[in-house]
Motif scaffolding. Structure first.
Motif, mmCIF file in Angstrom:
data_model
loop_
_atom_site.group_PDB
_atom_site.id
_atom_site.type_symbol
_atom_site.label_atom_id
_atom_site.label_comp_id
_atom_site.label_asym_id
_atom_site.label_seq_id
_atom_site.Cartn_x
_atom_site.Cartn_y
_atom_site.Cartn_z
ATOM 1 N N MET A 230 0.703 -1.118 0.027
ATOM 2 C CA MET A 230 0.013 0.090 -0.070
ATOM 3 C C MET A 230 0.890 1.183 0.083
ATOM 4 N N ASP B 207 -5.645 10.560 -1.136
ATOM 5 C CA ASP B 207 -5.997 9.185 -1.357
ATOM 6 C C ASP B 207 -5.916 8.601 0.159
ATOM 7 N N LEU B 208 -5.422 9.525 1.043
ATOM 8 C CA LEU B 208 -5.382 9.163 2.668
ATOM 9 C C LEU B 208 -5.698 10.541 3.303
ATOM 10 N N LYS C 282 -15.170 9.107 2.693
ATOM 11 C CA LYS C 282 -14.756 7.866 2.209
ATOM 12 C C LYS C 282 -15.520 7.524 0.756
ATOM 13 N N THR D 87 -8.771 6.331 1.581
ATOM 14 C CA THR D 87 -8.222 5.500 2.878
ATOM 15 C C THR D 87 -8.699 6.633 3.858
ATOM 16 N N VAL E 244 -10.557 3.179 8.848
ATOM 17 C CA VAL E 244 -9.530 2.711 9.539
ATOM 18 C C VAL E 244 -9.556 3.421 10.955
ATOM 19 N N LEU F 256 -2.029 1.158 9.778
ATOM 20 C CA LEU F 256 -2.198 1.140 8.310
ATOM 21 C C LEU F 256 -1.391 -0.077 7.812
#
Length: 259
Positions: A1, A75-76, A108, A113, A152, A191
């Motif tokens: 990842m 993306d995070l 989301k 993530t 998460v 993570l």
């Protein structure tokens, strides 16, 4: 990842208060900066933005930070919101977490993530232990939101090592540099990402007798607790007038704009 665009959202916890660094915007570094630096070791083109501002309650975080974060197409995303609401005399937990639910769903939906935190267990802290039940209710709803949106979770509530005062700043309300460094490692571990962050080394606590401890407590009350209460009575915040540290992407190693 691997991640290429990281956006941090929230309040003082994410801004980095307690991890003092005069060379950085707002005078703080923090776990999110440290996390971004660790991610950049393996991703040369990583962009990092931090929109968090100390003192912000959940409504303000939604109103001020959601739209800009979506425009950045991360993306995070890491977010912690609601702690300042829980510190107020009255709070409608269901209402504010209804807004949090909507915000988390929109984050989301981008495909990012999303990392969320529970609140810390205040049971060990003499001044804030009366909030323990309130924080517990908040946490259970947050865990439900995490499950519903497949997010998460970093379960701060269960991190018993944070009962060590050396992981807290002198104001006893924000993590110290060591606490922030440890949190960066916890997020990376959660993570499942490899990292080379060194283990946190804590200096021995000073040995004090009862008189010295009482004098230290009184000094803390005058220097930190008193001004904090005064701001609440005036409806003011330590974040008034502050701007986000990094409203657009920067390179974590140089803090220069990305592009």
């Amino acid at each position: 990842m691997s991640f290429h665009r990281y956006v941090a959202l929230g309040d003082s916890f994410t801004e980095g208060v307690g991890d003092h660094d005069a060379d950085r915007p707002n005078g703080v570094r923090g776990w999110a900066d440290r996390l971004a630096e660790a991610l950049a070791v393996r991703t040369a083109d990583l962009g990092y933005a931090n929109l968090a501002i100390r003192g912000r309650k959940l409504d303000a975080i939604v109103d001020e930070q959601l739209a800009p974060s979506l425009e950045l197409s991360p993306d995070l995303v890491t977010i912690y919101a609601g702690a300042n609401d829980l510190l107020r005399p009255k709070v409608d937990i269901d209402r504010i977490l209804g807004r949090y639910d909507d915000m988390l769903g929109k984050l989301k939906a981008t495909g990012a993530t999303v990392v969320v935190f529970t609140g810390f267990d205040t049971g060990f802290a003499p001044v804030f232990r009366h909030l323990r039940g309130r924080v517990g209710v908040y946490n259970e709803i947050v865990r439900e939101l995490v499950d519903a949106h497949d997010l998460v979770l970093v379960d701060y509530w269960r991190r018993r090592e944070y009962r060590d005062y050396r992981l807290w700043d002198v104001d006893r309300m924000h993590m110290s540099a060591a606490g922030h460094a440890h949190m960066a490692g916890l997020v990376l571990d959660t993570l499942g990402l490899p990292h080379d962050l060194p283990p946190v080394v804590l200096e021995p606590l000073p040995v004090m007798d009862r008189r010295q401890q009482r004098e230290a407590d009184l000094a803390w009350a005058r220097t930190h607790m008193g001004p904090w209460v005064n701001r609440r009575l005036r409806g003011a915040s330590s974040g008034d007038g502050l701007q986000p540290k990094y409203p657009t992407y920067v390179r974590p190693d140089t803090l220069a704009p990305l592009g």
